[in-house]
Every structure is written in structure tokens, then in C-alpha cells.
Design an enzyme around this catalytic site. Structure first.
Site, PDB file in Angstrom:
ATOM      1  N   LYS A 133       0.826  -1.201   0.000  1.00 21.31           N
ATOM      2  CA  LYS A 133       0.000   0.000   0.000  1.00 21.31           C
ATOM      3  C   LYS A 133       0.866   1.258   0.000  1.00 21.31           C
ATOM      4  O   LYS A 133       0.538   2.250  -0.661  1.00 21.31           O
ATOM      5  CB  LYS A 133      -0.936  -0.017   1.212  1.00 21.31           C
ATOM      6  CG  LYS A 133      -2.030  -1.075   1.104  1.00 21.31           C
ATOM      7  CD  LYS A 133      -2.721  -1.338   2.427  1.00 21.31           C
ATOM      8  CE  LYS A 133      -3.721  -2.485   2.280  1.00 21.31           C
ATOM      9  NZ  LYS A 133      -4.276  -2.935   3.559  1.00 21.31           N
ATOM     10  N   GLN A 155      -5.451  -2.118   9.616  1.00 23.39           N
ATOM     11  CA  GLN A 155      -5.034  -3.379   9.004  1.00 23.39           C
ATOM     12  C   GLN A 155      -5.526  -4.563   9.839  1.00 23.39           C
ATOM     13  O   GLN A 155      -5.264  -4.645  11.034  1.00 23.39           O
ATOM     14  CB  GLN A 155      -3.508  -3.425   8.878  1.00 23.39           C
ATOM     15  CG  GLN A 155      -2.986  -4.634   8.137  1.00 23.39           C
ATOM     16  CD  GLN A 155      -3.379  -4.622   6.662  1.00 23.39           C
ATOM     17  OE1 GLN A 155      -3.266  -3.605   5.991  1.00 23.39           O
ATOM     18  NE2 GLN A 155      -3.846  -5.754   6.169  1.00 23.39           N
ATOM     19  N   ASP A 194     -11.900   1.220   3.448  1.00 24.78           N
ATOM     20  CA  ASP A 194     -12.040  -0.232   3.290  1.00 24.78           C
ATOM     21  C   ASP A 194     -13.469  -0.604   2.899  1.00 24.78           C
ATOM     22  O   ASP A 194     -13.721  -1.696   2.399  1.00 24.78           O
ATOM     23  CB  ASP A 194     -11.663  -0.954   4.589  1.00 24.78           C
ATOM     24  CG  ASP A 194     -10.292  -1.600   4.521  1.00 24.78           C
ATOM     25  OD1 ASP A 194      -9.815  -1.865   3.405  1.00 24.78           O
ATOM     26  OD2 ASP A 194      -9.700  -1.858   5.590  1.00 24.78           O
TER      27      ASP A 194
END
Length: 277
Positions: A48, A92, A115
Site C-alpha cells: 500500500k 489493518q 475499506d
């Protein structure tokens, strides 16, 4: 058989994002929170980080020890919710077991939930009024779009019913007017359902579960699974070598859905940025 090159599609999407970012007065900002030192999570975050650099995003990586309290983590998220430099927030996963994942997700502002896991964003997707899409399912939709498949009326089977992939994947396909069946690894006569499918999306976390005799000739097969074998090799939930001989199109592992998930995360971050200006 044709291979859907997710890496190439992702590169094209990221190139278009960079062109847009180059015209902006402020760089879109993404904050990533990593709790603990999970090796796989650290790899994902490096990927990322590389992608953010490529498109010109501002990136803030926040590392916290795995003994962080729930209260401390929620405080960190609230700080980012009110930080004007930050357009998107990502925690995460997985998190240590003492932390409430659902509470963490719901604490992220739905306007910064890049997300796409917040209940408000899932609800909008179910109403076919999406704002920030769950990244992996949207990445799959962009892959299908790239091969110019008309989804209207197609028989689609989604194997896997997780909140991250399976359930929102079914919603994305329903919104495209496909006919959708949701299964899981315990579904009885799964092969009988798959053999009738025009499109198969698999996300169950079982290496090479889907075999060629389960797939209708010419079907499109999207493998979302990522499994590391004892020998270190990465494989999907689909037996690629056998299924590729039957499928019309197939997305491989690696190089299929994985790059698309990151590209869609960047797309969501840009969307969140544009909604705030």
C-alpha cells in the site's frame, strides 16, 4: 482460456488516479493503523505504501504494539477522524483477539472508511447507492468490466460468505442485475451449483478447493483466495492448472485480485477526498 491480468488493470487504474492527483491543490491523505507485528500485514502495508507513492498520496502509517487497549485504539481513530489532512482511514486486519474488530470499524467515520466495511457503507451498497465500496468486491467488478462482460441475467455463484468479500460481492453482482447464489465450504452439492454458473467468485481460504470438473466450460472464474503452502508457494482457492483448461476467463493467484484490492483502496481514498472538498 484467457487470463484476467489484475496487475495490469490495477496499473492502468492507478495511472488514471495519478493524473487526477497531479491536478489537485492538496494530496489525498490515507492513514493506515497497524497493531502488532504480523508479517503478512506488514507485507500488505508495504504494498500500500508503494502504491500511495506511485499515485502521489500523502500516507501516514501508525504502528502500535499488540498490547494496545481498546480505548487507546479508538482514541487514535477519533484523532484521525478529525484530522483534515486525512481523507481515508484503514485499520489493518487481523487485530489481536482482545480488540473488538466491529467496534473498531464502526468508530471510523463512514466518510473516511476507505475499506468500505462500516455498516453505513455496506447499507448504501445494499440499497444500490454505494459511496465507498468494499475494496476486493469492487476490484472484482472492475476486472469483469475490463473483459466487457454483460452481467445482466448471468448466473453467478459466490463461494464464501465473509463480511469482507462474500456478502458484499453478492451485493455488487445483484446491483449489476446478475442472478446470484451464495455458497460456502459446507454447502451440500456445491459442485452441482458451480457447474451451472456463468461466473464463479471464490473466497473460502481452502487451497485448490475448486476443481475443473466443477466448472462449466467457458465460465469466468475469479479466485480471491490467498493461501501460503508449507513450501512457501502462494496459491488460490481454485486449482488453477486444471481449471484454466475449462474456463473461458480466469483470474490467477498471485497477480489477479490482490493488485485490484489495493488499486480500489486508492480509488476509494480519492472518492473520499473529492467528497470533502
Amino acid at each position: 482460456m484467457n487470463v484476467i491480468n489484475g496487475k495490469k488493470i490495477a496499473q492502468n487504474l492507478q495511472a488514471s488516479i495519478k493524473l487526477k492527483v497531479d491536478t489537485l491543490d492538496r494530496k489525498p491523505g490515507l492513514a493506515v493503523i497497524l497493531v502488532g507485528d504480523d508479517d503478512a500485514s506488514e507485507v500488505y502495508i508495504r504494498n500500500k505504501e508503494d502504491a500511495c507513492k506511485e499515485v502521489g498520496f500523502y500516507l501516514e502509517i501508525i504502528n502500535r504494539f499488540d498490547n494496545i487497549s481498546q480505548e487507546e485504539l479508538l482514541f487514535e481513530i477519533e484523532r484521525l477522524n478529525h484530522d483534515d489532512k486525512i481523507d481515508g482511514i484503514l485499520v489493518q486486519l487481523p487485530l489481536p483477539k482482545h480488540l473488538d474488530v466491529n467496534l473498531v470499524i464502526e468508530t471510523i467515520s463512514p466518510k473516511k472508511d476507505v475499506d468500505g466495511f462500516h455498516s453505513e457503507n455496506i447499507g448504501k451498497l445494499m440499497q444500490n447507492k454505494p459511496f465507498l465500496h468494499p475494496c476486493t468486491p469492487k476490484g472484482v467488478m472492475l476486472m469483469l468490466e475490463s473483459i466487457e462482460i454483460d452481467l445482466v441475467g448471468k448466473n453467478c455463484v459466490v463461494v464464501g460468505a465473509s463480511n469482507i468479500v462474500g456478502r458484499p460481492m453478492a451485493c455488487e453482482l445483484l446491483n449489476a442485475k446478475a442472478t446470484v447464489t451464495i455458497c460456502n465450504s459446507k454447502t451440500k452439492n456445491l459442485s452441482c451449483k458451480l457447474i451451472q454458473a456463468d461466473i464463479v467468485v471464490v473466497a473460502v481460504g481452502i487451497p485448490k478447493m475448486i476443481q475443473s470438473d466443477w466448472i462449466k466450460p467457458g465460465a469466468i472464474v475469479i479466485d480471491v483466495g490467498i493461501n501460503r503452502l508449507d513450501n512457501g508457494c502462494l496459491v488460490g482457492d481454485v486449482d488453477f492448472e486444471s481449471v484454466r483448461k475449462v474456463a473461458g476467463w480466469i483470474a490467477p493467484v498471485p497477480g489477479g485480485v490482490g493488485p485490484m484490492t489495493i488499486a480500489t483502496l486508492l480509488k476509494n481514498t480519492l472518492t473520499a477526498y473529492e467528497a470533502r472538498i
